[in-house]
Design a protein around this motif. Sequence first.
Motif, mmCIF file in Angstrom:
data_model
loop_
_atom_site.group_PDB
_atom_site.id
_atom_site.type_symbol
_atom_site.label_atom_id
_atom_site.label_comp_id
_atom_site.label_asym_id
_atom_site.label_seq_id
_atom_site.Cartn_x
_atom_site.Cartn_y
_atom_site.Cartn_z
ATOM 1 N N MET A 284 8.330 13.390 1.492
ATOM 2 C CA MET A 284 9.433 12.450 1.300
ATOM 3 C C MET A 284 10.220 12.249 2.590
ATOM 4 N N LEU A 285 10.448 13.337 3.328
ATOM 5 C CA LEU A 285 11.199 13.250 4.577
ATOM 6 C C LEU A 285 10.456 12.412 5.602
ATOM 7 N N ALA A 286 9.145 12.623 5.718
ATOM 8 C CA ALA A 286 8.354 11.882 6.697
ATOM 9 C C ALA A 286 8.292 10.397 6.360
ATOM 10 N N ILE A 287 8.265 10.064 5.068
ATOM 11 C CA ILE A 287 8.238 8.663 4.667
ATOM 12 C C ILE A 287 9.580 7.995 4.956
ATOM 13 N N PRO B 133 8.821 -1.303 16.700
ATOM 14 C CA PRO B 133 7.833 -0.322 16.276
ATOM 15 C C PRO B 133 6.429 -0.799 16.592
ATOM 16 N N HIS B 134 5.523 0.152 16.800
ATOM 17 C CA HIS B 134 4.124 -0.192 17.008
ATOM 18 C C HIS B 134 3.592 -0.909 15.771
ATOM 19 N N ASP B 135 2.558 -1.740 15.984
ATOM 20 C CA ASP B 135 1.995 -2.514 14.871
ATOM 21 C C ASP B 135 1.536 -1.613 13.734
ATOM 22 N N TRP B 136 1.055 -0.398 14.056
ATOM 23 C CA TRP B 136 0.586 0.511 13.016
ATOM 24 C C TRP B 136 1.725 1.027 12.146
ATOM 25 N N GLU B 137 2.967 0.880 12.631
ATOM 26 C CA GLU B 137 4.103 1.316 11.839
ATOM 27 C C GLU B 137 4.607 0.216 10.912
ATOM 28 N N SER B 138 4.032 -0.979 11.034
ATOM 29 C CA SER B 138 4.476 -2.085 10.193
ATOM 30 C C SER B 138 4.033 -1.861 8.747
ATOM 31 N N VAL B 139 4.830 -2.371 7.822
ATOM 32 C CA VAL B 139 4.520 -2.275 6.396
ATOM 33 C C VAL B 139 4.169 -3.663 5.889
ATOM 34 N N ARG B 140 3.008 -3.787 5.301
ATOM 35 C CA ARG B 140 2.563 -5.058 4.762
ATOM 36 C C ARG B 140 2.745 -5.033 3.252
ATOM 37 N N GLY B 141 3.680 -5.839 2.771
ATOM 38 C CA GLY B 141 4.012 -5.794 1.352
ATOM 39 C C GLY B 141 5.096 -4.757 1.102
ATOM 40 N N ARG B 142 5.209 -4.328 -0.132
ATOM 41 C CA ARG B 142 6.245 -3.370 -0.507
ATOM 42 C C ARG B 142 5.796 -1.943 -0.197
ATOM 43 N N LEU B 143 6.677 -1.201 0.458
ATOM 44 C CA LEU B 143 6.368 0.172 0.826
ATOM 45 C C LEU B 143 6.059 1.016 -0.408
ATOM 46 N N LEU B 144 6.819 0.844 -1.473
ATOM 47 C CA LEU B 144 6.643 1.660 -2.675
ATOM 48 C C LEU B 144 5.256 1.483 -3.275
ATOM 49 N N ILE B 145 4.737 0.262 -3.221
ATOM 50 C CA ILE B 145 3.398 0.020 -3.765
ATOM 51 C C ILE B 145 2.344 0.735 -2.926
ATOM 52 N N GLY B 146 2.481 0.694 -1.606
ATOM 53 C CA GLY B 146 1.551 1.403 -0.742
ATOM 54 C C GLY B 146 1.606 2.901 -0.944
ATOM 55 N N VAL B 147 2.820 3.438 -1.101
ATOM 56 C CA VAL B 147 2.988 4.869 -1.353
ATOM 57 C C VAL B 147 2.330 5.254 -2.679
ATOM 58 N N GLY B 148 2.548 4.430 -3.705
ATOM 59 C CA GLY B 148 1.957 4.714 -5.014
ATOM 60 C C GLY B 148 0.444 4.719 -4.968
ATOM 61 N N ALA B 149 -0.149 3.773 -4.235
ATOM 62 C CA ALA B 149 -1.602 3.720 -4.112
ATOM 63 C C ALA B 149 -2.134 4.962 -3.411
ATOM 64 N N CYS B 150 -1.411 5.429 -2.393
ATOM 65 C CA CYS B 150 -1.842 6.622 -1.666
ATOM 66 C C CYS B 150 -1.736 7.872 -2.541
ATOM 67 N N LEU B 151 -0.726 7.943 -3.376
ATOM 68 C CA LEU B 151 -0.601 9.074 -4.304
ATOM 69 C C LEU B 151 -1.732 9.074 -5.332
#
Length: 303
Positions: free
Chosen positions: A133-136, A151-169
């Motif tokens: 949670m802290l790192a996110i 920020p570097h391009d790799w730090e960009s978020v495409r779409g909603r961050l919460l959806i990406g986090v949920g998919a990774c979980l």
Amino acid sequence: MLTANLAALGAALCWAASGLIAIGPVRAIGSVAFNRLRMSIVFVGTALAATLLGGWQTLDLQGAAILALSGAVGIVMGDTALFWALGRIGPRRNSVIYATNAPITALLAWAVLGEALGPWTAVGIALVTAGVMLAIFFRASPVPNGTGTVPHDWESVRGRLLIGVGACLIAAVCQAAGSVIARPVMAAGADPIAAAAVRVGMSGLLLFAGGLLPGQRFGFGPGLTPRIFAQVVVNGFIGLGLGMTLLLIGLAHGNAGVVATLSATSPVLILPMLWAWTRQRPGAGAWAGAIVAVLGVALIVNR
């Protein structure tokens, strides 16, 4: 146990490196097409190696079926969700979030395989979760661009961050389940390369079948250039071929929760890699989150 620990740490190193290589192909051709292509490449390599080394003789029909199920859950469902998230939240966040597969594996191993969880393990799980949670929460340090810092391009978020986090979980849960399913077969003496070939082969077959469904794109699109193809080959060899084989070696010789925990140290390994690759120093929050997660990992290992 030493063999299991070293193999798990080797898998973590492979996954950290492959995470950097994967982001370009994933964003170019999509997560499903990327996974389908690398599955095909890795299956040919592992099947050939298992044939030459005689690994198929260590598997019976029941063991192969269990490993195929493990691949369907851990690779098809898990990796598809993982790389879908990778294309949206970047490799640093993706790797740190994915580290939760370690405590999830420990919990599933306790519930399914009877591997007991002590109080220190529970504390470790809490620390890993807090570290994630802290790192996110904290973004990486920006880099100068002449007019300010971005920020570097790799730090960009495409779409909603919460959806990406949920998919990774979801990917983490699937990976944990796949490891627990495979553990009894590997402990019984299955050859790791042959086991990897079965898991990858079944996964590739399912991904190709999914591409034939109505409304699904079977090809790879114009984004598949020779450069992207080469990146997929390297990623498949390092992350899926070598990384999975090392993970299966760990599962053959050690506790599923401990192996998963050690292999989850990839977030720690990927931070200096990102720093060297992008010349962008990770933010203090990312380092702090990784440190807290590692403390949790240490407690789980020493349960």
